[in-house]
Design an enzyme around this catalytic site. Structure first.
Site, PDB file in Angstrom:
ATOM      1  N   LEU A 169      91.742  17.741  23.507  1.00 46.56           N
ATOM      2  CA  LEU A 169      91.670  17.375  22.090  1.00 46.56           C
ATOM      3  C   LEU A 169      90.387  16.612  21.820  1.00 46.56           C
ATOM      4  O   LEU A 169      90.019  15.701  22.565  1.00 46.56           O
ATOM      5  CB  LEU A 169      92.883  16.527  21.686  1.00 46.56           C
ATOM      6  CG  LEU A 169      92.915  16.032  20.237  1.00 46.56           C
ATOM      7  CD1 LEU A 169      94.339  16.072  19.686  1.00 46.56           C
ATOM      8  CD2 LEU A 169      92.371  14.607  20.085  1.00 46.56           C
ATOM      9  N   CYS A 174      86.771   8.910  15.494  1.00 46.55           N
ATOM     10  CA  CYS A 174      88.002   8.455  16.163  1.00 46.55           C
ATOM     11  C   CYS A 174      88.428   7.045  15.783  1.00 46.55           C
ATOM     12  O   CYS A 174      89.494   6.591  16.215  1.00 46.55           O
ATOM     13  CB  CYS A 174      87.847   8.563  17.670  1.00 46.55           C
ATOM     14  SG  CYS A 174      86.585   7.459  18.374  1.00 46.55           S
ATOM     15  N   TRP A 176      89.230   3.280  15.807  1.00 46.90           N
ATOM     16  CA  TRP A 176      89.485   2.373  16.922  1.00 46.90           C
ATOM     17  C   TRP A 176      90.392   3.002  17.980  1.00 46.90           C
ATOM     18  O   TRP A 176      90.914   2.323  18.849  1.00 46.90           O
ATOM     19  CB  TRP A 176      90.062   1.055  16.407  1.00 46.90           C
ATOM     20  CG  TRP A 176      89.031   0.208  15.720  1.00 46.90           C
ATOM     21  CD1 TRP A 176      88.090  -0.576  16.318  1.00 46.90           C
ATOM     22  CD2 TRP A 176      88.816   0.068  14.311  1.00 46.90           C
ATOM     23  NE1 TRP A 176      87.310  -1.208  15.369  1.00 46.90           N
ATOM     24  CE2 TRP A 176      87.731  -0.831  14.116  1.00 46.90           C
ATOM     25  CE3 TRP A 176      89.435   0.603  13.180  1.00 46.90           C
ATOM     26  CZ2 TRP A 176      87.260  -1.197  12.870  1.00 46.90           C
ATOM     27  CZ3 TRP A 176      88.956   0.248  11.926  1.00 46.90           C
ATOM     28  CH2 TRP A 176      87.888  -0.639  11.776  1.00 46.90           C
ATOM     29  N   GLY A 177      90.601   4.322  17.905  1.00 47.49           N
ATOM     30  CA  GLY A 177      91.147   5.072  19.023  1.00 47.49           C
ATOM     31  C   GLY A 177      92.638   5.278  19.085  1.00 47.49           C
ATOM     32  O   GLY A 177      93.133   5.872  20.056  1.00 47.49           O
ATOM     33  N   THR A 195      82.404   8.590  17.619  1.00 41.24           N
ATOM     34  CA  THR A 195      82.212   7.668  16.503  1.00 41.24           C
ATOM     35  C   THR A 195      80.745   7.278  16.428  1.00 41.24           C
ATOM     36  O   THR A 195      80.032   7.331  17.441  1.00 41.24           O
ATOM     37  CB  THR A 195      83.085   6.413  16.653  1.00 41.24           C
ATOM     38  OG1 THR A 195      82.848   5.532  15.540  1.00 41.24           O
ATOM     39  CG2 THR A 195      82.781   5.657  17.933  1.00 41.24           C
ATOM     40  N   LEU A 196      80.300   6.888  15.227  1.00 41.16           N
ATOM     41  CA  LEU A 196      78.954   6.364  15.057  1.00 41.16           C
ATOM     42  C   LEU A 196      78.944   4.843  14.951  1.00 41.16           C
ATOM     43  O   LEU A 196      77.884   4.238  14.803  1.00 41.16           O
ATOM     44  CB  LEU A 196      78.314   6.959  13.797  1.00 41.16           C
ATOM     45  CG  LEU A 196      77.912   8.431  13.883  1.00 41.16           C
ATOM     46  CD1 LEU A 196      77.429   8.936  12.530  1.00 41.16           C
ATOM     47  CD2 LEU A 196      76.831   8.636  14.931  1.00 41.16           C
ATOM     48  N   SER A 197      80.117   4.229  15.036  1.00 41.88           N
ATOM     49  CA  SER A 197      80.225   2.781  14.925  1.00 41.88           C
ATOM     50  C   SER A 197      80.196   2.140  16.309  1.00 41.88           C
ATOM     51  O   SER A 197      81.052   2.425  17.153  1.00 41.88           O
ATOM     52  CB  SER A 197      81.527   2.406  14.207  1.00 41.88           C
ATOM     53  OG  SER A 197      81.818   1.033  14.394  1.00 41.88           O
ATOM     54  N   CYS A 357      90.982   1.649  -5.337  1.00 42.49           N
ATOM     55  CA  CYS A 357      91.422   2.833  -4.590  1.00 42.49           C
ATOM     56  C   CYS A 357      92.921   3.070  -4.765  1.00 42.49           C
ATOM     57  O   CYS A 357      93.361   4.211  -4.956  1.00 42.49           O
ATOM     58  CB  CYS A 357      91.073   2.679  -3.119  1.00 42.49           C
ATOM     59  SG  CYS A 357      89.304   2.802  -2.775  1.00 42.49           S
TER      60      CYS A 357
END
Length: 392
Positions: A169, A174, A176-177, A195-197, A357
Site C-alpha cells: 500500500l 500520509c 502523521w501516519g 509527505t512533504l512535511s 470550514c
C-alpha cells in the site's frame, strides 16, 4: 456616508435571521425581523475598495485585526451568509476572480510546510490522540468521540480496499501516519507513506521505530511525483488533491494510475465542490497557500482520462462538519496556551478558519467525497455488493 450605504447594501440581505450591526460611529441597525441572534461590530471602517476587490480577504483580515467583532455563533452567521442568495458570499457583484495558483514541485513543498510545519506540538493540542487531520467518520450513534471516529474513518477506508494480507500500500500525503501504520499492524500490509512535511516525516519515522515496524513500513520525505517506476497493490490518499492545484489534477490521477499494479485499488478522499471548482483568497493567503477545491465534474473527468475506473463514491459532508466543530471546541479549550505561543491574531485567524470550514460544509458550499477507483474494470477484485465495506 457612501461607505455606510454600501455596508447596508452588503449586509441587509446577507442573513436569513435577524442580525444586529454596530458601525464604527457607534450607531446600530438590525437587519431582519425580530430580536437579533448575533451582533457584528465594526470597530473600524474597512474601505469599500478593499471589500469590492475581495470580500472574503478584506473581512477575514478585518476579523483577525479586531476591526470586526462577532458576538454570537460565528458558524451560524457564516452558514446564513452561504445560504442567502443575495449575501456577500454568493451575490455575483461581490465575486472576484482569484489569481491562478501555480504548483511546481518546489511551490508544493513550500505550501505544505507553511501549514503543517507550524509544529507537531501545536496540532497535538487540539487534534485527537491519533493525530489525524482530516474528516472523521461518525458511526453507530457516535457524535462526540473524535478519536473513535478517526479510527473508524481509517478502517472505513481500508475496508473499502478489501485488502489482502502481504500486499503493498502507498499512502500519498500520509500525514502523521495513522492510516498507513494501521494498515501495517492490523491488515498485514507492507506500507509506504510520502509527505512533504518535515515535521510529519520525523514523527512517522519515530512511530515506525517505536512500533518495531521497520520491515513492513517506511516513510519518504518526497514529492509524490518523484516515486519512479515502483508500483503498489493499493493506494490511499486523504485530503491531498486539494493541495496539488487545478493544473496538476490530471497528473495527480495519472500518477495514481501509474503507481497501481494491474487490477489495483485506490481510495481517494478529498474535499470537492458539487457546484464547481473554487479558490478562496483569505484561505489561500493565511491557511492553505495554493489551495484549490475542485468541482465534481472535473474530478470525474480527470479520473476517467487517467484510465482509472470508478467503483464507488460516498459523500461525508456532515461528518466533516462535525469533525470541524469538535476541532474548534478543542482549539478554544487550549486557546490561552496557543495565544501565549502564537499571539492573539493567529488565534483569531485559526478560530475563523475552523468556523468558516464548518459553515461551508454545513451549508453544502463544499463536500468531501471518497472515490473508490480501480486500475482495470470497476470492482473486478472486490465483492459484488457494498455490504463488505461495513462488515466489522
Amino acid at each position: 456616508m457612501l461607505e455606510k450605504t454600501f455596508y447596508k447594501m452588503m449586509l441587509s440581505k446577507s442573513f436569513p435571521f435577524p442580525v444586529k450591526v454596530t458601525y464604527w460611529d457607534g450607531k446600530s441597525e438590525v437587519y431582519g425581523n425580530g430580536d437579533p441572534e448575533i451582533e457584528i461590530v465594526f470597530n473600524e471602517k474597512i474601505p469599500m475598495s478593499e471589500i469590492t476587490r475581495n470580500a472574503s480577504l478584506a473581512l477575514g483580515e478585518g476579523f483577525m485585526d479586531k476591526k470586526i467583532e462577532i458576538h454570537g455563533n460565528i458558524q451560524k452567521l457564516l452558514v446564513g451568509a452561504y445560504e442567502s442568495a443575495d449575501s456577500f458570499m454568493r451575490a455575483s457583484k461581490f465575486r472576484k476572480f482569484m489569481p491562478k495558483q501555480k504548483h511546481t514541485e518546489k511551490q508544493s513543498e513550500e505550501d505544505i510546510q507553511s501549514h503543517y510545519d507550524i509544529g507537531n506540538d501545536f496540532y497535538k493540542m487540539w487534534l485527537d490522540p491519533t493525530m489525524t487531520y482530516s474528516c472523521a467518520y461518525f458511526e453507530d450513534g457516535n457524535k462526540d468521540d473524535l478519536e473513535q471516529a478517526q479510527i473508524a474513518k481509517v478502517h472505513h477506508i481500508l475496508n473499502k480496499l478489501h485488502p489482502q494480507k502481504g500486499k503493498t500500500l502507498l499512502d500519498i500525503g500520509c500525514g502523521w501516519g495513522t492510516l498507513m501504520l494501521t494498515a501495517a499492524k492490523e491488515y498485514g500490509l507492507k506500507v509506504t507513506g510520502v509527505t512533504l512535511s518535515e515535521e510529519q516525516f520525523k514523527l512517522v519515522q519515530k512511530r515506525i521505530y517505536d512500533d518495531n515496524l521497520q520491515d513492513v513500513a517506511k516513510v519518504r520525505l518526497q514529492d509524490y511525483r518523484e516515486l519512479g517506476d515502483q508500483k503498489w497493490d493499493y493506494i490511499t490518499s486523504v485530503g491531498m488533491f486539494e493541495h496539488v492545484g487545478k493544473e496538476n489534477l490530471p497528473k495527480y490521477f495519472a500518477d495514481v494510475y501509474k503507481y497501481l499494479n494491474k487490477d489495483g485499488v485506490a481510495l481517494i478522499h478529498g474535499i470537492t465542490r458539487q457546484q464547481g471548482g473554487a479558490t478562496n483568497a483569505w484561505l489561500n493567503k493565511y491557511i492553505f497557500p495554493g489551495g484549490y477545491l475542485p468541482g465534481l465534474p472535473e474530478i470525474v473527468t480527470d479520473i476517467i482520462d487517467s484510465g482509472l475506473q470508478i467503483t464507488d463514491m460516498e459523500t461525508l459532508r456532515r461528518h466533516y462538519q462535525r469533525t470541524l466543530e469538535i476541532w474548534d471546541k478543542n482549539f478554544n479549550a487550549v486557546r490561552p496556551e496557543v495565544e501565549k505561543k502564537f499571539g492573539e491574531r493567529f488565534c483569531r485567524m485559526w478560530d475563523m478558519y475552523l468556523n468558516a470550514c464548518a459553515a461551508s460544509f454545513e451549508s453544502g458550499n463544499i463536500d468531501v467525497i471518497q472515490y473508490l477507483l480501480t486500475k482495470g474494470p470497476s470492482g473486478k477484485t472486490l465483492p459484488m455488493t457494498r455490504k463488505y465495506m461495513l462488515d466489522k
